[in-house]
Design an enzyme around this catalytic site. Structure first.
Site, short mmCIF file in Angstrom:
data_model
loop_
_atom_site.label_atom_id
_atom_site.label_comp_id
_atom_site.label_asym_id
_atom_site.label_seq_id
_atom_site.Cartn_x
_atom_site.Cartn_y
_atom_site.Cartn_z
N LYS A 180 0.84 -1.21 0.00
CA LYS A 180 0.00 0.00 0.00
C LYS A 180 0.87 1.26 0.00
CE LYS A 180 -1.69 1.55 4.12
NZ LYS A 180 -1.33 2.95 4.42
N ASN A 181 1.86 1.28 0.89
CA ASN A 181 2.63 2.51 1.06
C ASN A 181 3.64 2.74 -0.06
OD1 ASN A 181 1.12 3.05 3.27
ND2 ASN A 181 2.69 2.52 4.79
N ARG A 185 -8.62 -0.40 4.86
CA ARG A 185 -7.74 0.60 4.24
C ARG A 185 -6.39 -0.02 3.88
NH1 ARG A 185 -6.66 5.52 7.63
NH2 ARG A 185 -5.40 5.81 5.80
N1 EPU Z 1 7.03 14.34 10.75
C1 EPU Z 1 7.31 15.65 11.05
N2 EPU Z 1 7.18 16.56 10.05
C2 EPU Z 1 6.81 16.23 8.78
C3 EPU Z 1 6.54 14.90 8.49
C4 EPU Z 1 6.66 13.96 9.51
O1 EPU Z 1 7.66 15.98 12.17
O2 EPU Z 1 6.72 17.13 7.93
C5 EPU Z 1 7.17 13.34 11.81
C6 EPU Z 1 5.89 12.54 12.05
O3 EPU Z 1 5.01 13.23 12.91
C7 EPU Z 1 6.44 11.26 12.63
C8 EPU Z 1 7.75 11.07 11.86
O4 EPU Z 1 8.08 12.36 11.35
O5 EPU Z 1 6.75 11.46 13.98
C9 EPU Z 1 7.69 10.09 10.72
O6 EPU Z 1 6.55 10.34 9.90
P1 EPU Z 1 6.59 10.13 8.35
O7 EPU Z 1 6.54 11.46 7.67
O8 EPU Z 1 7.71 9.23 7.97
O9 EPU Z 1 5.19 9.42 8.09
P2 EPU Z 1 4.42 9.47 6.74
O10 EPU Z 1 5.37 9.55 5.62
O11 EPU Z 1 3.32 10.48 6.81
C10 EPU Z 1 4.43 6.88 6.30
C11 EPU Z 1 3.43 5.77 6.22
C12 EPU Z 1 2.85 5.49 7.60
C13 EPU Z 1 3.99 5.13 8.54
C14 EPU Z 1 5.03 6.25 8.55
C15 EPU Z 1 6.25 5.92 9.38
C16 EPU Z 1 2.57 6.02 3.98
C17 EPU Z 1 1.42 6.30 3.08
N3 EPU Z 1 2.38 6.15 5.29
O12 EPU Z 1 3.71 8.03 6.75
O13 EPU Z 1 1.99 4.38 7.44
O14 EPU Z 1 3.49 4.93 9.83
O15 EPU Z 1 5.47 6.52 7.21
O16 EPU Z 1 6.87 4.78 8.91
O17 EPU Z 1 3.63 5.66 3.50
C18 EPU Z 1 0.20 2.95 7.91
O18 EPU Z 1 0.44 2.36 6.84
O19 EPU Z 1 -0.57 2.48 8.79
C19 EPU Z 1 0.86 4.22 8.19
C20 EPU Z 1 0.43 5.07 9.10
#
Ligand code: EPU
Length: 419
Positions: A22-23, A398
């Site tokens: 998915k991701n 999802r």
């Molecule tokens: N963060 C910031 N600032 C930003 C972006 C992120 O402080 O601008 C922080 C977040 O709050 C968190 C950390 O950085 O503490 C990591 O977040 P990240 O940005 O890596 O998360 P994401 O890219 O929004 C993806 C996955 C999530 C998964 C996270 C961490 C997708 C679509 N989503 O989210 O997946 O938990 O990486 O590995 O790729 C799930 O599939 O259930 C899911 C939540």
């Protein structure tokens, strides 16, 4: 609305095929917008989040169809720059259209995704990265407005308070592909999904090097073309099934997954006494977890936050005291109170769950709060005595393709009913 019903206590045995990630799929679908040509993405899982991303592509003017695991996208010459709140608010990952729209059109108006049940989810790193590439960014009326006459390559540091960011790396990488000159992303996320996106971008004609490490180098190109790509398998789904084998004391052959993407989980399962053999493309998981473990979630290749709830469910029936510390989303512990309703003994101490393993869980009606929490409740239900009913299964839908069908095939007594 549906619920999942489980009659627990049966070891799972047999083989299971893992779906596409998915991701990996979501940002790759967003990247198809970066050319007017058609692209075809194979191995796409049939999930609610994928359906939402297809809706977003269509709302932006692209044609997109999904059949038999393949998505055909043709953005065409004219696409819109406006991703509306109505769609973006249903899925946080919609933010990954921001980089592609800005790169292709020089402008993007994307609704701010907002927080979610697993805690605050800021997008400051996305915005900082795009601003470094010469975009003007403002937040107006709940929308991110990004404008750039010409994106320019730059050195971008993407470390945040909780380490690297997967989708910020994806957004900046996509924008940099069509920027003038060279971009270096430092403290880039190394997740396999970022590497897969880079492979797709390179197949479109981009020049991205170093994806999968903390430093990604991108040499901007003027134009991309359509491409065909197969997404990697879902490491979180594979990890969830590994935990399912261990919590029921069964024996599963998990096929179509890359064991190297789950090294941290495999290491912890082995420490806890589960027997695991890895081969090219499959994992053989046998036996119960018998030793408690200490786990801290970290960016890849550390232990994934997306498997934290599932490992907590497993440790809740593993003798001794386990400590599960959440370093990515310190508030991602909603599942603990629901596990408690099934007899688990878990106490929260700061960002850690202290898990006192009990002999048995007992089936109960429980409420899913997010995608991975739902998976943890299903795991608990598989191990519990008696009947468990998991409500709000739309969370599960999802991210887990045909989950009850897959589990039924390996011996679980599980079905879906109208709630
Ligand atoms: N963060 C910031 N600032 C930003 C972006 C992120 O402080 O601008 C922080 C977040 O709050 C968190 C950390 O950085 O503490 C990591 O977040 P990240 O940005 O890596 O998360 P994401 O890219 O929004 C993806 C996955 C999530 C998964 C996270 C961490 C997708 C679509 N989503 O989210 O997946 O938990 O990486 O590995 O790729 C799930 O599939 O259930 C899911 C939540």
């Amino acid at each position: 609305m549906d619920k999942i019903v489980i009659e627990g206590g049966k070891p799972l045995n047999g083989s299971i095929e893992i779906s596409g990630s998915k991701n990996a799929t979501l940002p790759i679908l967003a990247a198809t917008l970066m050319t007017e040509d058609a692209s075809v993405i194979h191995g796409v899982p049939d999930l609610q989040d994928v359906a939402t991303m297809i809706k977003i592509l269509r709302s932006l003017g692209a044609s997109a169809t999904f059949a038999e695991g393949s998505v055909h996208v043709k953005p065409g010459r004219h696409i819109e720059a406006h991703a509306p709140w109505k769609l973006v608010s249903t899925m946080r990952a919609s933010i990954c259209v921001l980089g592609p729209l800005l790169a292709r059109l020089g402008r993007a108006d994307v609704s701010m995704p907002g927080g979610c049940i697993i805690g605050p989810r800021p997008i400051d790193l996305h915005l900082k990265g795009l601003a470094a590439l010469n975009a003007d960014i403002s937040i107006e009326h709940g929308y991110v407005k990004a404008r750039a006459k010409k994106l320019r390559g730059a050195e971008v540091y993407l470390g945040g308070a909780y380490g690297s960011s997967v989708l910020a790396t994806a957004n900046v990488m996509m924008a940099a592909v069509l920027a003038e000159g060279e971009t270096t992303i430092i403290n880039a996320a190394c997740e396999p999904e970022v590497e897969d996106l880079a492979r797709f971008l390179n197949a479109m004609g981009a020049s991205v090097q170093g994806a999968g490490t903390h430093m990604i180098r991108i040499l901007g190109v003027r134009k991309l073309r359509g491409a065909e790509h197969r997404v990697i398998s879902d490491r979180i789904e594979a990890g969830t099934f590994m935990a399912a084998a261990a919590i029921t004391g069964g024996h599963l052959l998990i096929k179509g997954s890359d064991p190297s993407h789950n090294t941290a989980l495999i290491d912890k399962l082995r420490q806890s006494g589960v027997s695991i053999a890895t081969h090219n493309g499959f994992v053989d998981v046998r036996g119960k977890a018998v030793q408690p473990v200490k786990i801290t979630t970290l960016p890849y290749p550390g232990f994934p936050t997306d498997l934290q709830a599932q490992i907590t469910a497993l440790m809740s029936v593993t003798k001794g005291i386990s400590v599960v510390t959440e370093k990515i989303y310190p508030e991602r512990f909603i599942h603990i109170s629901e596990l408690g309703r099934m007899g688990a003994q878990i106490f929260l101490e700061g960002g850690s769950a202290i898990v006192h393993g009990v002999k048995k869980l007992s089936g109960a009606p429980v409420m899913a709060s997010d995608l991975r929490a739902s998976a943890a409740l299903v795991l608990a239900g598989l191990a519990a005595e008696g009947r468990t009913e998991v409500y709000r299964v739309y969370h599960l839908d999802r991210g887990y393709e045909k989950v009850e069908k897959k589990l039924e095939k390996i011996g679980a007594r599980i079905w879906r009913e109208k709630a």
